[in-house]
Design a protein around this motif. Structure first.
Motif, PDB file in Angstrom:
ATOM      1  N   ARG A  37     -10.185  34.368  -6.091  1.00  0.00           N
ATOM      2  CA  ARG A  37      -9.986  33.957  -6.916  1.00  0.00           C
ATOM      3  C   ARG A  37     -10.951  33.919  -7.941  1.00  0.00           C
ATOM      4  N   SER A  38     -10.489  33.290  -9.363  1.00  0.00           N
ATOM      5  CA  SER A  38     -12.016  33.859 -10.108  1.00  0.00           C
ATOM      6  C   SER A  38     -12.142  32.196 -10.994  1.00  0.00           C
ATOM      7  N   LEU A  39     -12.825  32.738 -11.876  1.00  0.00           N
ATOM      8  CA  LEU A  39     -13.189  30.969 -12.169  1.00  0.00           C
ATOM      9  C   LEU A  39     -13.338  31.337 -13.208  1.00  0.00           C
ATOM     10  N   VAL A  40     -12.953  30.671 -14.675  1.00  0.00           N
ATOM     11  CA  VAL A  40     -12.988  31.082 -16.035  1.00  0.00           C
ATOM     12  C   VAL A  40     -13.722  29.528 -16.946  1.00  0.00           C
ATOM     13  N   LEU A  41     -14.917  30.365 -17.779  1.00  0.00           N
ATOM     14  CA  LEU A  41     -15.379  28.716 -18.472  1.00  0.00           C
ATOM     15  C   LEU A  41     -14.742  29.281 -19.939  1.00  0.00           C
TER      16      LEU A  41
END
Length: 354
Positions: A37-41
């Motif tokens: 799972r990755s986070l994108v801003l």
């Protein structure tokens, strides 16, 4: 640029299913495609608004999702809140923006702009993402175009574990990189065909012109060789540390992207009196060691260099008939070992808390 190369790769790998299956195989071989799972801003320039969402995209897929613009890839050290050579990445974004994108009133070609915009995003992202990979560092990828900047956070799966004792690289001839000093999304798409060669145990593909080497498709590449004595009892003797008996062979600084780890390697050479030779002739008989550098690999020793074969293309994009040959070098070369340990030990002091 890569139309013929893609065709050659398809022919060469036809019995195994071509590029598509080779790229799929990268997922299981660990060649930079593991995902979690990755986070994108997303930061919108016009409104200054930030949106946040989770994703299953790997860093590679995230970059391939960009169509135009620039990028940089960073890593954390020391537990996930310190970014390695942060200011170098801000400089890289400013320089790449100046070379690849139109100048604007916001002065996005100024590293100070990126520091002002990205530091809050990096702090927010690392604070939110830290629990996802408590035993790993984070890899941070920034994409930017004329409308927005996107920041992707994922766990960094290092490529210098067991492979450190036996990393293999493949040399490709006849493929050139436009504006190597710029981190352009265009290159991310162009190199995709070459990634089909990243099948275990191959860790990297290195660009050459048939006589000289330049850089890997996602790294810098170096060789080492024993120094020649200029006179009896002269500078090539055995006095001092073992690594001082060797030279570092590098591509010229203006012919490659000067990666952050490459910069640190060159600083260490200057500090320790290690001679650097910017004459990257493919002289395997003289090479004692070799290694690649990148944010994920640090300094990764090479044991085997594969040259020639179906992945060799001449300057006119015609397939070269030379057979593939394997050249062995010492993964425990004293200079490689010294640089590897020095980079690791200096990583924290060359990082910035965000």
């Amino acid at each position: 640029m890569f139309t013929h190369l893609q065709r050659v790769l398809l022919q060469g790998q036809g019995a195994k299913g071509g590029i598509t299956k080779q790229l799929q195989r990268m997922t299981s071989t660990g060649a930079g495609h593991r995902s979690k799972r990755s986070l994108v801003l997303d930061y919108d320039y016009a409104s200054g608004s930030v949106t946040e969402h989770t994703s299953d995209e790997s860093a590679r897929d995230f970059m391939l999702g960009g169509e135009t613009g620039i990028y940089t890839s960073m890593r954390t050290v020391g537990g996930g809140r310190r970014v390695f050579l942060l200011d170098d990445h801000m400089q890289r974004l400013g320089d790449s923006h100046r070379m690849e994108l139109p100048r604007d009133a916001a002065r996005r070609d100024d590293p100070a702009y990126w520091r002002r915009v990205l530091l809050p995003l990096l702090g927010r992202g690392l604070a939110a993402f830290g629990a996802e990979c408590p035993d790993e560092e984070a890899k941070i990828t920034v994409l930017a175009d004329t409308a927005a900047a996107r920041v992707h956070f994922t766990c960094l799966y290092g490529r210098d574990g067991p492979a450190a004792a036996g990393c293999q690289v493949r040399l490709v001839t006849g493929v050139t990189r436009e504006k190597p000093e710029a981190k352009s999304i265009r290159w991310v798409h162009q190199r995709e065909a070459l990634e089909a060669l990243l099948v275990a145990p191959t860790n990297e593909v290195v660009l050459t012109d048939g006589r000289r080497f330049y850089e890997g498709i996602s790294s810098n590449f170096f060789a080492t060789r024993r120094r020649e004595s200029t006179a009896a009892g002269g500078g090539g003797g055995d006095a001092g540390p073992a690594y001082l008996r060797y030279q570092l062979v590098s591509a010229p600084r203006d012919r490659v992207l000067l990666g952050t780890v490459m910069k640190l390697v060159l600083r260490i050479c200057d500090r320790d009196g290690i001679e650097v030779v910017y004459d990257p002739v493919l002289d395997f008989s003289r090479w004692s060691g070799a290694f690649v550098t990148s944010t994920s690999r640090w300094v990764l020793p090479v044991a085997t260099i594969v040259a020639g074969g179906a992945d060799t293309i001449d300057a006119d994009s015609a397939m070269a008939p030379s057979p593939a040959r394997q050249h062995r070098v010492d993964a425990d070369d004293p200079l490689v070992a010294h640089l590897r340990e020095s980079v690791r030990s200096m990583a924290a002091e060359n990082s910035t808390k965000v």
